[in-house]
Design an enzyme around this catalytic site. Structure first.
Site, PDB file in Angstrom:
ATOM      1  N   ASN A  88      -3.885   7.604 -10.781  1.00 40.72           N
ATOM      2  CA  ASN A  88      -5.028   6.899 -10.188  1.00 40.72           C
ATOM      3  C   ASN A  88      -6.202   7.876 -10.080  1.00 40.72           C
ATOM      4  O   ASN A  88      -6.189   8.772  -9.246  1.00 40.72           O
ATOM      5  CB  ASN A  88      -4.618   6.375  -8.802  1.00 40.72           C
ATOM      6  CG  ASN A  88      -5.738   5.619  -8.103  1.00 40.72           C
ATOM      7  OD1 ASN A  88      -6.887   5.636  -8.536  1.00 40.72           O
ATOM      8  ND2 ASN A  88      -5.391   4.957  -7.013  1.00 40.72           N
ATOM      9  N   CYS A 106     -12.301   3.593  -5.152  1.00 43.66           N
ATOM     10  CA  CYS A 106     -11.788   3.233  -6.484  1.00 43.66           C
ATOM     11  C   CYS A 106     -12.583   2.095  -7.132  1.00 43.66           C
ATOM     12  O   CYS A 106     -12.464   1.868  -8.327  1.00 43.66           O
ATOM     13  CB  CYS A 106     -10.317   2.840  -6.408  1.00 43.66           C
ATOM     14  SG  CYS A 106      -9.286   4.107  -5.671  1.00 43.66           S
ATOM     15  N   HIS A 135      -8.311  -1.388 -12.644  1.00 44.06           N
ATOM     16  CA  HIS A 135      -8.145  -0.116 -11.945  1.00 44.06           C
ATOM     17  C   HIS A 135      -6.673   0.288 -12.056  1.00 44.06           C
ATOM     18  O   HIS A 135      -5.780  -0.551 -11.914  1.00 44.06           O
ATOM     19  CB  HIS A 135      -8.555  -0.279 -10.484  1.00 44.06           C
ATOM     20  CG  HIS A 135      -8.235   0.905  -9.642  1.00 44.06           C
ATOM     21  ND1 HIS A 135      -8.520   2.189 -10.046  1.00 44.06           N
ATOM     22  CD2 HIS A 135      -7.636   1.022  -8.421  1.00 44.06           C
ATOM     23  CE1 HIS A 135      -8.118   3.037  -9.114  1.00 44.06           C
ATOM     24  NE2 HIS A 135      -7.580   2.353  -8.123  1.00 44.06           N
TER      25      HIS A 135
HETATM   26  O1  UT7 Z   1      -6.458   2.933  -5.520  1.00 43.81           O
HETATM   27  C1  UT7 Z   1      -6.584   2.309  -4.259  1.00 43.81           C
HETATM   28  C2  UT7 Z   1      -5.528   1.349  -4.020  1.00 43.81           C
HETATM   29  N1  UT7 Z   1      -4.251   1.992  -3.852  1.00 43.81           N
HETATM   30  C3  UT7 Z   1      -3.174   1.342  -4.151  1.00 43.81           C
HETATM   31  O2  UT7 Z   1      -3.299   0.240  -4.625  1.00 43.81           O
HETATM   32  C4  UT7 Z   1      -1.808   1.909  -3.841  1.00 43.81           C
HETATM   33  C5  UT7 Z   1      -0.953   0.802  -3.337  1.00 43.81           C
HETATM   34  N2  UT7 Z   1       0.386   1.186  -2.939  1.00 43.81           N
HETATM   35  C6  UT7 Z   1       1.348   1.581  -3.820  1.00 43.81           C
HETATM   36  O3  UT7 Z   1       1.099   1.746  -4.988  1.00 43.81           O
HETATM   37  C7  UT7 Z   1       2.764   1.719  -3.302  1.00 43.81           C
HETATM   38  O4  UT7 Z   1       2.829   1.204  -2.013  1.00 43.81           O
HETATM   39  C8  UT7 Z   1       3.316   3.168  -3.309  1.00 43.81           C
HETATM   40  C9  UT7 Z   1       3.556   3.604  -4.753  1.00 43.81           C
HETATM   41  C10 UT7 Z   1       2.342   4.095  -2.634  1.00 43.81           C
HETATM   42  C11 UT7 Z   1       4.644   3.212  -2.590  1.00 43.81           C
HETATM   43  O5  UT7 Z   1       5.566   2.316  -3.190  1.00 43.81           O
HETATM   44  P1  UT7 Z   1       6.409   1.281  -2.295  1.00 43.81           P
HETATM   45  O6  UT7 Z   1       7.288   0.597  -3.230  1.00 43.81           O
HETATM   46  O7  UT7 Z   1       5.413   0.477  -1.525  1.00 43.81           O
HETATM   47  O8  UT7 Z   1       7.248   2.253  -1.380  1.00 43.81           O
HETATM   48  P2  UT7 Z   1       7.273   2.337   0.218  1.00 43.81           P
HETATM   49  O9  UT7 Z   1       6.018   2.989   0.721  1.00 43.81           O
HETATM   50  O10 UT7 Z   1       7.637   1.021   0.791  1.00 43.81           O
HETATM   51  O11 UT7 Z   1       8.467   3.328   0.411  1.00 43.81           O
HETATM   52  C12 UT7 Z   1       9.798   2.967   0.035  1.00 43.81           C
HETATM   53  C13 UT7 Z   1      10.690   4.165   0.242  1.00 43.81           C
HETATM   54  C14 UT7 Z   1      10.518   4.807   1.606  1.00 43.81           C
HETATM   55  O12 UT7 Z   1      11.806   5.266   2.027  1.00 43.81           O
HETATM   56  P3  UT7 Z   1      12.631   4.449   3.127  1.00 43.81           P
HETATM   57  O13 UT7 Z   1      11.750   4.412   4.336  1.00 43.81           O
HETATM   58  O14 UT7 Z   1      12.855   3.107   2.512  1.00 43.81           O
HETATM   59  O15 UT7 Z   1      13.860   5.276   3.272  1.00 43.81           O
HETATM   60  C15 UT7 Z   1       9.633   5.988   1.350  1.00 43.81           C
HETATM   61  O16 UT7 Z   1       9.811   7.028   2.272  1.00 43.81           O
HETATM   62  O17 UT7 Z   1      10.353   5.172  -0.717  1.00 43.81           O
HETATM   63  C16 UT7 Z   1      10.098   6.406  -0.022  1.00 43.81           C
HETATM   64  N3  UT7 Z   1       9.088   7.153  -0.768  1.00 43.81           N
HETATM   65  C17 UT7 Z   1       9.392   7.990  -1.762  1.00 43.81           C
HETATM   66  N4  UT7 Z   1      10.574   8.363  -2.296  1.00 43.81           N
HETATM   67  C18 UT7 Z   1      10.534   9.234  -3.327  1.00 43.81           C
HETATM   68  C19 UT7 Z   1       7.753   7.115  -0.618  1.00 43.81           C
HETATM   69  N5  UT7 Z   1       7.173   7.941  -1.496  1.00 43.81           N
HETATM   70  C20 UT7 Z   1       8.174   8.492  -2.219  1.00 43.81           C
HETATM   71  C21 UT7 Z   1       8.205   9.411  -3.290  1.00 43.81           C
HETATM   72  N6  UT7 Z   1       9.412   9.752  -3.802  1.00 43.81           N
HETATM   73  N7  UT7 Z   1       7.085   9.943  -3.829  1.00 43.81           N
END
Ligand code: UT7
Length: 339
Positions: free
Chosen positions: A294, A115, A264
């Site tokens: 993204n 990225c 980004h």
């Molecule tokens: O471009 C390169 C750099 N990339 C990035 O910068 C991406 C960085 N990361 C992010 O943007 C975020 O971490 C995400 C958007 C990928 C995820 O958001 P988060 O707030 O960090 O969520 P999480 O991974 O901590 O997950 C929270 C909950 C989990 O459920 P439990 O374990 O709390 O029950 C996940 O299983 O949300 C769940 N979850 C979803 N629920 C509905 C994860 N993905 C989804 C989804 N829909 N698509």
């Protein structure tokens, strides 16, 4: 030796026609429009057509940038494509793009910094062009991330989109006040396990890719983005916050000197955190994450193209570009708008 100034003299962007909304994703994985919009700011993304390759997206963006600059491919003396999703392992996508644009014999090469590829490429070209190596260069970020996403993994497939952005850079000219101010790049490979894709994706034909989206064929065994989202998020916020401060300090500038932030577009919450660190209102930030998702190395030039086409940019304004990527590789460029 007198160093040349380096200017952006043309900007272009291209997004493939097919749009995939969050509602479309609800049919593929266990997610909701509400969750995606709230956690990422994304509402839709564009998906490459079966008969398109990354080079085709790059060509369209490049044509727009050349037109905007008022020059043709015959005026270009180097071409760089930042991409994580090359047409093939080799030759470089840049050589494919050169050929499709009708370019002749000037050097063409790819940059791989995921990225951060566009920010990396711009930094390298700035140095080369200041030193007199090239006069006019096409710098493109182009991606078909949807071809390397695991369409059964809700943690990653909701994030990415396809597209391309391009700029034409020119060295010299009378406007020495404006143009590139400087760039800072960083990488730390000790984080490489947090965000990665193994490289079996060239085996995937475009047809298989669409079957994967449309019929939810399990992607096990094929290339797919793997990410520990949470950890990436946390480190991205910290590293971006420090690199934007670092580049300002290096050039003896402060937060209030920046007119526009072109970040980004990974996640609206990461962008908000960087803007907050710079004490910038969100209306001074180029935002495309809602409609593009993204697009990896295409995201910064696509956001710049969006801002430019909005008519809001004024000559002399200070613009800060930044990106954070797998590796990790991250960086920033500062420039004064020259058009
Ligand atoms: O471009 C390169 C750099 N990339 C990035 O910068 C991406 C960085 N990361 C992010 O943007 C975020 O971490 C995400 C958007 C990928 C995820 O958001 P988060 O707030 O960090 O969520 P999480 O991974 O901590 O997950 C929270 C909950 C989990 O459920 P439990 O374990 O709390 O029950 C996940 O299983 O949300 C769940 N979850 C979803 N629920 C509905 C994860 N993905 C989804 C989804 N829909 N698509």
């Amino acid at each position: 030796m007198t160093l040349s100034s380096v200017h952006i003299i043309g900007v272009g962007g291209y997004l493939p026609e097919r749009i995939m909304t969050n509602a479309d994703l609800e049919a593929l994985v266990d997610t909701t429009d509400e969750w995606i919009a709230e956690r990422t700011g994304i509402r839709q993304r564009h998906i490459i057509a079966e008969d398109q390759m990354t080079s085709d997206l790059a060509v369209e963006a490049a044509k727009m940038a050349l037109l905007d600059a008022g020059i043709t491919i015959d005026d270009i003396d180097a071409l760089v494509v930042a991409t994580t999703t090359p047409d093939m392992i080799f030759p470089s996508t840049a050589t494919v793009v050169q050929s499709k644009l009708g370019g002749k014999e000037f050097p063409a090469w790819d940059v791989q910094a995921v990225c951060s590829g566009f920010v990396y490429g711009l930094a390298h070209l700035e140095g080369m062009m200041r030193a007199g190596m090239y006069k006019r260069v096409l710098m493109i970020g182009a991606e078909s991330m949807s071809r390397i996403v695991d369409w059964t993994d809700r943690g990653t497939c909701i994030l990415f989109g396809d597209g391309a952005g391009a700029v034409v850079l020119e060295a010299g000219g009378p406007d020495a006040e404006n143009g590139m101010v400087g760039s800072i790049l960083h990488a730390d490979g000790s984080y490489r396990e947090l965000l990665k894709a193994h490289h079996t994706h060239p085996k995937l034909s475009p047809e298989m890719h669409h079957q994967k989206i449309d019929f939810r064929i399990d992607s096990a065994g094929t290339a797919a983005v793997e990410m520990k989202g949470n950890e990436v998020f946390r480190i991205a916020v910290t590293k971006l916050g420090s690199v934007v401060k670092e580049i300002l300090a290096k050039h003896e500038l402060t937060d209030s000197d920046i007119d526009w932030l072109v970040p980004h577009q990974a996640n609206i919450r990461i962008i908000q955190a960087t803007a907050k660190k710079l004490k910038m209102d969100m209306d001074r930030v180029a935002l495309t994450v809602a409609t593009h998702g993204n697009t990896s190395s295409a995201s910064v030039p696509l956001a710049l193209n969006d801002l430019y086409r909005s008519g809001k940019l004024e000559k002399g304004q200070l613009i800060l570009l930044e990106a954070f990527a797998g590796g990790f590789a991250w960086g920033a460029n500062l420039l004064r708008w020259s058009k």
